[in-house]
Design an enzyme around this catalytic site. Sequence first.
Site, PDB file in Angstrom:
ATOM      1  N   LYS A 179      42.012  47.239  37.765  1.00  0.00           N
ATOM      2  CA  LYS A 179      42.199  46.918  36.344  1.00  0.00           C
ATOM      3  C   LYS A 179      43.498  47.482  35.774  1.00  0.00           C
ATOM      4  CE  LYS A 179      38.379  44.630  35.347  1.00  0.00           C
ATOM      5  NZ  LYS A 179      38.491  43.201  34.990  1.00  0.00           N
ATOM      6  N   GLU A 190      38.029  44.965  25.350  1.00  0.00           N
ATOM      7  CA  GLU A 190      36.599  44.839  25.599  1.00  0.00           C
ATOM      8  C   GLU A 190      36.343  45.408  26.986  1.00  0.00           C
ATOM      9  OE1 GLU A 190      38.650  42.364  26.370  1.00  0.00           O
ATOM     10  OE2 GLU A 190      38.052  42.234  28.469  1.00  0.00           O
ATOM     11  N   SER A 194      38.021  46.133  45.267  1.00  0.00           N
ATOM     12  CA  SER A 194      38.670  46.154  43.952  1.00  0.00           C
ATOM     13  C   SER A 194      38.458  47.455  43.185  1.00  0.00           C
ATOM     14  CB  SER A 194      38.165  44.982  43.118  1.00  0.00           C
ATOM     15  OG  SER A 194      36.748  44.996  43.065  1.00  0.00           O
TER      16      SER A 194
END
Lengths: 411, 288
Positions: free
Chosen positions: A100, A122, A389
């Site tokens: 991210k 968010e 990830s």
Amino acid sequence: MPELAPELGAEFSGPDESGHFGPYGGVFVGETLVRAVTELAEAYASLSAKPAFWREFDADLADYVGRPSPLYLAERLSEAWGGARIWLKREDLNHTGAHKVNNTIGQALLAKYMGKTRLIAETGAGQHGVASATVAARMGLECHVYMGAEDIVRQAPNVYRMKLLGARVLAVESGSRTLKDAMNEALRDWATHVDDTYYIIGTVAGPHPYPRMVRDFQSVIGREARRQFLERTGALPDALVACVGGGSNAIGLFHPFLGDRDVAMYGVEAAGRGLDTTDHAAPLCAGRPGVLHGNRTYLMTDEHGQILDTHSVSAGLDYPGVGPEHAWLKDLERVRYVGATDTEALEAFHRLTRLEGIIPALESSHALARAGRLAAEMKREQNLLVNLSGRGDKDIEAVARLEGADFGTAR
Amino acid sequence: MSRIAPCAARAREQGRGLLIPYLVAGDPDDDTTLALMQELVARGADMIELGVPFSDPSSDGPAIQRGVERALAGGATLAGVLALVRRFRERDGQTPVILMGYLNPIEIMGYGEFTAGCARAGIDGVLVVDMPPGEAGDLPALLAGRDIDRIFLVSPTTTPGRAREIIEYTSGYLYYVSLKGVTGAALEDRESVAENIAGLRELTDLPIVIGFGIRDEETALAMNALGDGVIIGSALVEKIEALPPGATGRPEAMGEAAELIGRLRRALDRDTFHGGHLSGNHDGKRVS
């Protein structure tokens, strides 16, 4: 930039100027936000044309995030699954523990150049919220993170991390009290504070230019992986596997390989309690096209057009939509979208932990689960590249709870 | 032609501001909505905007979100809203009814079936909050083919160039969003509303009605003085939220909700009488 990658065919060169990938994508927002997204698209077009912007991005990724992330051959796992060699792209080793941050670094740079002083985001699992709070702290910007009240309970450690970093975490009590409702609330905030606020969307969804911009930032994953794979093996992998919630880690891995027609690609959605039940979060496998959160894409929607509540053991995949480029890649049949259930993901979570000493995020565990099944059908000399990830530290409490273990003395 | 233009023309002739209440269809059930629609018309509403419930109303504030949740809990659907308007039309062939909602329910029903359903039900206008003109596909043409007006929003962030584009797509009336924010937020920057409406008058003869943030006589009068009428949503939906149990479906129990619209009607009409509305804007600024 990927020197070795072949040119993308016209069908993969999306989005077009108005932000469409075939029939998907676009700008479906209320009028108050139209100017904001238009200004954002213009700012991104202008900055992304400047090599200096990418030099600054690359330098931040190297010195702050710790890139390039390693490519790791998981020998014991490959042996256990008895088929293709499994390689892991170690996004779990990034600063803040997931892919991210690649995106929040890029968008924070953009916010800085646009002169915005207030960041909003968010978050579902909390990884994007943490990555946003992190860049906000580093740049001295105010940060407000919207998070479903349900998810706040599921991901308590990340909530505290965000608070430590100086962000305000706002509990969203409306609707299903999860990621989709957090996104609604962030859109409302943006419309209210449109002059000074930058909205960092955490995935390749939302109105144009987000799907393209977030993809560009996350494509560092695939560019590195492609180069690393060629260096290590002299060839490209036979197949790529990544989990898909909104789909940012998957598009980041896939995109630089799209022109490599011999590389198969699998996007793994959360099949929850099974694709034949209603308890899943797999719009590409079991949904239909519709419009939500600024773009046209595959959605979990009922026959009346109401968005359905989704279910996944992993908060980060618990979302009823998916990035519009994935919708397009599905229709083009370039990527195969499949599911992994909660149970399969949990099995894979334990497998990787015990065999390789790597605790994966529950999101990434979905990719691993499917990779195991694929690998078993492949030859031993073939290569399967899985995007790991994120790391699973945030999930251990949830796993202990799910399996009825006492957290203090689990297993 | 739909019922909207004649209705707006009559109001303009009489020099009175348009009063347009917004209700969430099916909040908390269809019978209550139907009774309210009839009662609000009796109290002086010129047109009715009916909100089509959608699970993710990202342009709406808390009051309307809660109204939508009540309606969905009661089983409201787009097809049900169309059936509700058919029932309203059995007794009222004159009052314009405008649907306001989000695109996904329409997309899932299909544009063709939706527009045919609107025509059968006697819908006069359609406003899709998250569908800017550039993304509207063939929906405007399909609506136009059935004489249903295409209502679009203009907001304080709309540039003049974009306002021109929106106006090209718009018929019936232009909906001016009075503030930066969501429905029901506080109306703060009135000067910018005045400036922006004046700018829009240069571009169009369409009636301009103002909504978002209008909650009482004072705000209604202030906004009506700038435009051709007002839309009142969140303040009304809050009154519906406060209806006592058992009030559903009984017009005589619609108390405060109906009274709010009655008060606003009287206020707007007093304003007409004193010439405030006429002298405030219209004729001086309209480009012929």
